[in-house]
Write an enzyme that holds these catalytic residues in place. Structure first.
Site, PDB file in Angstrom:
ATOM      1  N   SER A 169       0.861  -1.186   0.000  1.00 18.94           N
ATOM      2  CA  SER A 169       0.000   0.000   0.000  1.00 18.94           C
ATOM      3  C   SER A 169       0.897   1.235   0.000  1.00 18.94           C
ATOM      4  O   SER A 169       1.664   1.429  -0.940  1.00 18.94           O
ATOM      5  CB  SER A 169      -0.955  -0.019   1.193  1.00 18.94           C
ATOM      6  OG  SER A 169      -1.849   1.070   1.156  1.00 18.94           O
ATOM      7  N   THR A 170       0.840   2.052   1.045  1.00 21.19           N
ATOM      8  CA  THR A 170       1.639   3.271   1.107  1.00 21.19           C
ATOM      9  C   THR A 170       3.125   2.959   0.944  1.00 21.19           C
ATOM     10  O   THR A 170       3.678   2.152   1.674  1.00 21.19           O
ATOM     11  CB  THR A 170       1.425   3.986   2.456  1.00 21.19           C
ATOM     12  OG1 THR A 170       0.025   4.117   2.701  1.00 21.19           O
ATOM     13  CG2 THR A 170       2.079   5.355   2.456  1.00 21.19           C
ATOM     14  N   HIS A 196      -2.675  -1.189  -3.341  1.00 17.64           N
ATOM     15  CA  HIS A 196      -3.830  -0.312  -3.171  1.00 17.64           C
ATOM     16  C   HIS A 196      -3.688   0.908  -4.074  1.00 17.64           C
ATOM     17  O   HIS A 196      -2.842   1.775  -3.840  1.00 17.64           O
ATOM     18  CB  HIS A 196      -3.945   0.150  -1.714  1.00 17.64           C
ATOM     19  CG  HIS A 196      -4.156  -0.971  -0.753  1.00 17.64           C
ATOM     20  ND1 HIS A 196      -3.971  -0.822   0.608  1.00 17.64           N
ATOM     21  CD2 HIS A 196      -4.539  -2.260  -0.925  1.00 17.64           C
ATOM     22  CE1 HIS A 196      -4.246  -1.963   1.227  1.00 17.64           C
ATOM     23  NE2 HIS A 196      -4.577  -2.857   0.310  1.00 17.64           N
ATOM     24  N   MET A 290      -0.108   1.257   5.198  1.00 20.77           N
ATOM     25  CA  MET A 290      -0.858   1.481   6.433  1.00 20.77           C
ATOM     26  C   MET A 290      -1.989   0.459   6.528  1.00 20.77           C
ATOM     27  O   MET A 290      -2.433  -0.115   5.543  1.00 20.77           O
ATOM     28  CB  MET A 290      -1.416   2.898   6.467  1.00 20.77           C
ATOM     29  CG  MET A 290      -2.427   3.215   5.393  1.00 20.77           C
ATOM     30  SD  MET A 290      -2.961   4.941   5.475  1.00 20.77           S
ATOM     31  CE  MET A 290      -4.115   5.012   4.098  1.00 20.77           C
ATOM     32  N   ASP A 293      -4.175  -4.913   5.949  1.00 18.25           N
ATOM     33  CA  ASP A 293      -4.679  -5.742   4.861  1.00 18.25           C
ATOM     34  C   ASP A 293      -3.707  -6.880   4.552  1.00 18.25           C
ATOM     35  O   ASP A 293      -2.521  -6.653   4.314  1.00 18.25           O
ATOM     36  CB  ASP A 293      -4.893  -4.886   3.609  1.00 18.25           C
ATOM     37  CG  ASP A 293      -5.566  -5.657   2.480  1.00 18.25           C
ATOM     38  OD1 ASP A 293      -6.243  -6.658   2.774  1.00 18.25           O
ATOM     39  OD2 ASP A 293      -5.411  -5.250   1.309  1.00 18.25           O
TER      40      ASP A 293
END
Length: 350
Positions: A169-170, A196, A290, A293
């Site tokens: 993600s991030t 993401h 973050m 998941d």
């Protein structure tokens, strides 16, 4: 109190973002373009900057470059959901931005309720983020061969011996570049990636990764046969699941399931793979991002006999997802991002 500098040439966007952040308890200052933003860095000394991509006088990419050289700090890009916006945002992530936020479109008042929790969550995570992406850019430039395309092996047909399932993600695009550039063209298992991102961004991400690494990288926009020598990136705005069609192992996009909070969902990808492939033939890799998941599914994978790798805190931009996997006891190995490719190869060595 976390201090946030909002940089945007639109008075309306500045007001909307500022009001959301102020109501959430952040101290906020504003700037109308990159020139004002650089001046405000010295006066306001923000902990986080939200930075519009397209602005007059000095655009977001030029401003970001100056910030990362002169006064490095977490920067979140605010970008339009267009192909051009996707390309600019990915360039910004290479230059050191830690995350991005789709710019509100249409009737702003209708988008605020949806935008507010996402903005607050991203700024909160960015305030604790590790600003280290420019190092990854240097590594990437060192491995490029000018503008020449890297030679690609033929994807090898037939049932693969196993699958590698990657969640990010991030900070994910930089982490993916670091890992995939070190994976050789003879890597024996397909690699599936859930990053993401919005739908308009993942095709550009796949194309960039394809130009960087020896494997064949493509976005999964429809049912796609899984073959060794391929990296399969989940299409944004959907989830990617593993299934079988006429006995053949495939990846395909599926409508987002509200039971899963983030999309493309790492959790759903891993659990779908476990439905069709024996756990001992699966390796899960959870990297920077973050939230949590994928942590639950990869813990279940390890308990069922699969193997897992969590990115180490020292290299993660945000140690949310891999940290959750470690805390659950679901990580076989904990490695800095630069050693993950080597660990994968070691796990598959005869």
């Amino acid at each position: 109190m976390t201090k946030v500098l909002v940089v945007d040439d639109s008075a309306l966007i500045r007001r909307v973002l500022s009001e959301i952040l102020t109501d959430a308890g952040f101290e906020v200052a504003i700037a109308r373009d990159g020139v004002e933003a650089l001046a405000m860095l010295q006066v306001f000394e923000p902990d986080v900057v939200t930075l519009d991509v397209q602005m007059p006088r000095m655009g977001g990419l030029e401003c970001l470059d100056r910030i990362m050289i002169e006064r490095p700090r977490p920067v979140i890009m605010v970008s339009s959901l267009t192909r051009e916006g996707a390309e600019e945002t990915l360039s910004a992530l290479e230059l050191g931005a830690v995350d991005f936020l789709p710019k509100p479109d249409g009737v702003i008042s209708l988008a605020v309720d949806e935008l507010a929790p996402v903005l607050v969550e991203k700024v909160t995570a960015a305030a604790t983020a590790r600003v280290g992406a420019p190092r990854r850019l240097v590594e990437r430039l060192r491995t490029r061969r000018g503008d020449e395309a890297l030679p690609k092996p033929r994807r090898r047909s037939g049932e693969p011996d196993g699958l590698v399932l990657v969640g990010t993600s991030t900070g994910g695009p930089g982490a993916l570049e670091t890992v995939l550039k070190d994976v050789g063209g003879d890597f024996p298992w397909p690699i599936l990636v859930a990053q993401h991102m919005p739908a308009t961004f993942t095709a550009s991400l796949a194309a960039r990764l394809d130009g960087l690494c020896a494997l064949d990288v493509l976005e999964v926009a429809g049912p796609t046969r899984l073959e060794a020598g391929g990296v399969y990136v989940a299409r944004g705005g959907a989830d990617m699941v593993v299934s079988r069609r006429a006995g053949i192992l495939v990846a395909l996009p599926a409508p987002t399931d509200p039971a899963f909070r983030w999309h493309p969902s790492v959790e759903r990808l891993v659990r779908s793979a476990m439905d069709h492939v024996a756990a001992e033939r699966l390796i899960g890799v959870l990297m920077t991002g973050m939230g949590d998941d994928g942590a639950g599914a990869m813990t279940a994978l390890r308990e069922a006999g699969g193997r897992t790798i969590a990115e180490a805190e020292q290299s993660a931009v945000v140690w949310g997802m891999p940290g959750a996997l470690v805390r659950m006891g679901g990580a076989d190995a904990i490695e800095p991002v630069g050693r993950i490719a080597g660990r994968l190869s070691a796990m598959l060595a005869p």
